[in-house]
Design an enzyme around this catalytic site. Sequence first.
Site, mmCIF file in Angstrom:
data_model
loop_
_atom_site.group_PDB
_atom_site.id
_atom_site.type_symbol
_atom_site.label_atom_id
_atom_site.label_comp_id
_atom_site.label_asym_id
_atom_site.label_seq_id
_atom_site.Cartn_x
_atom_site.Cartn_y
_atom_site.Cartn_z
ATOM 1 N N LYS A 193 0.799 -1.231 -0.051
ATOM 2 C CA LYS A 193 -0.074 -0.084 -0.038
ATOM 3 C C LYS A 193 0.747 1.283 -0.013
ATOM 4 O O LYS A 193 2.078 1.073 0.291
ATOM 5 C CB LYS A 193 -0.910 -0.103 1.282
ATOM 6 C CG LYS A 193 -2.155 -0.891 1.108
ATOM 7 C CD LYS A 193 -3.192 -0.796 2.039
ATOM 8 C CE LYS A 193 -4.335 -1.750 1.745
ATOM 9 N NZ LYS A 193 -5.408 -1.548 2.805
ATOM 10 N N ARG A 229 -3.933 -10.180 4.896
ATOM 11 C CA ARG A 229 -4.518 -10.011 3.688
ATOM 12 C C ARG A 229 -3.371 -9.452 2.920
ATOM 13 O O ARG A 229 -2.883 -8.415 2.995
ATOM 14 C CB ARG A 229 -5.576 -8.880 3.820
ATOM 15 C CG ARG A 229 -6.138 -9.082 2.460
ATOM 16 C CD ARG A 229 -7.360 -7.984 2.473
ATOM 17 N NE ARG A 229 -8.042 -7.902 1.076
ATOM 18 C CZ ARG A 229 -7.811 -7.180 0.226
ATOM 19 N NH1 ARG A 229 -6.838 -6.450 0.208
ATOM 20 N NH2 ARG A 229 -8.494 -7.355 -0.926
#
Length: 251
Positions: A193, A229
Site C-alpha cells: 500500500k 491479507r
Amino acid sequence: MGILNCTPDSFYEGSRKQTDDEIAARADEIVGEGGTIIDVGAYSTRPGASAVSEEEEMRRLRAALTVIRRGHEDVTLSVDTFRPTVARMAAEEYGVRIINDVTEGCPEMFREVARLGVGYVLMSVQPTVESMIANFRIEVATLKSLGVKEIMLDPGFGFGKDVIDGNYAVLRDMGKVRDEFPELPLLVGVSRKRMIWKLLGCTPQDAEALQGTMLVNLIALQHGATVLRVHDVKAAADTIKIFKSCFSHLA
C-alpha cells in the site's frame, strides 16, 4: 488471506487477474504458497478508480468464483464487497463464507450478513485508534445482537487515515484494539500500500514495496494481528513462520 482481484485497475498490477487461466493459476498459487483464504475482489477501491455497476461486479465475481470453485471446492472464500446484494449472491450461489466490507458497514449489510450466517470483516475508516475503538464498540454490539457469530476487525490501513503519520500511528497503537476486543480476530491488510511505497520512495510493483510489506506485517503480528491479507502469500507465510518460531513460547 491471499488477494485475487478480477478487475482491470487494481493498484497493484500483479494482482489483476481476468481470464479463466489467470484466475485459476492465481487460486492455485495462493493455496500452494500457504494461503487458507482467497479474498476475491471485483470492485477496485484504489484512489481514483472508476465506479463499477452492481451488475458488472456480479458478472466479474460469478466468472471468477466459478473458476476458483472448479479447482478448489473446499477452500474458504471471501468476497470484497460493500453491496448487500452482491454478498447475498456470493454466499448463496458459491458458498462464500466471509464478506470483506471496506466501508465499515451499514444496517442493511449487517442484517444481510446475519441472515446469510457468514463471517464478516468489519473494517474501520476512522482516522485514529481511539475513534476506531469507539465505533467498533457500537458496531460489534449491533452485529452480535443480530446474531453474527464470526466477526473480524480490520483497522483499515489506507482508508480515512493520513498516508504516513496516520497509518503508522494506527499500526503503533493497534494493540489497543486487540486488548479491547481480545475475542475477535484482527485482520491487517497493508500489502504494497501507499503507506509503504510512498515512504520508501518506490512503486507498488518494486521489490522494496514487498520488503516493506514484510516488515510492516511482522510489526502487525507483534501487535496482535491474526490474519494477514496479502498479494505475496509465500512471503507472508514465511513471515508468520519466523514470528511463530520466535514467539511460540507465548502461545
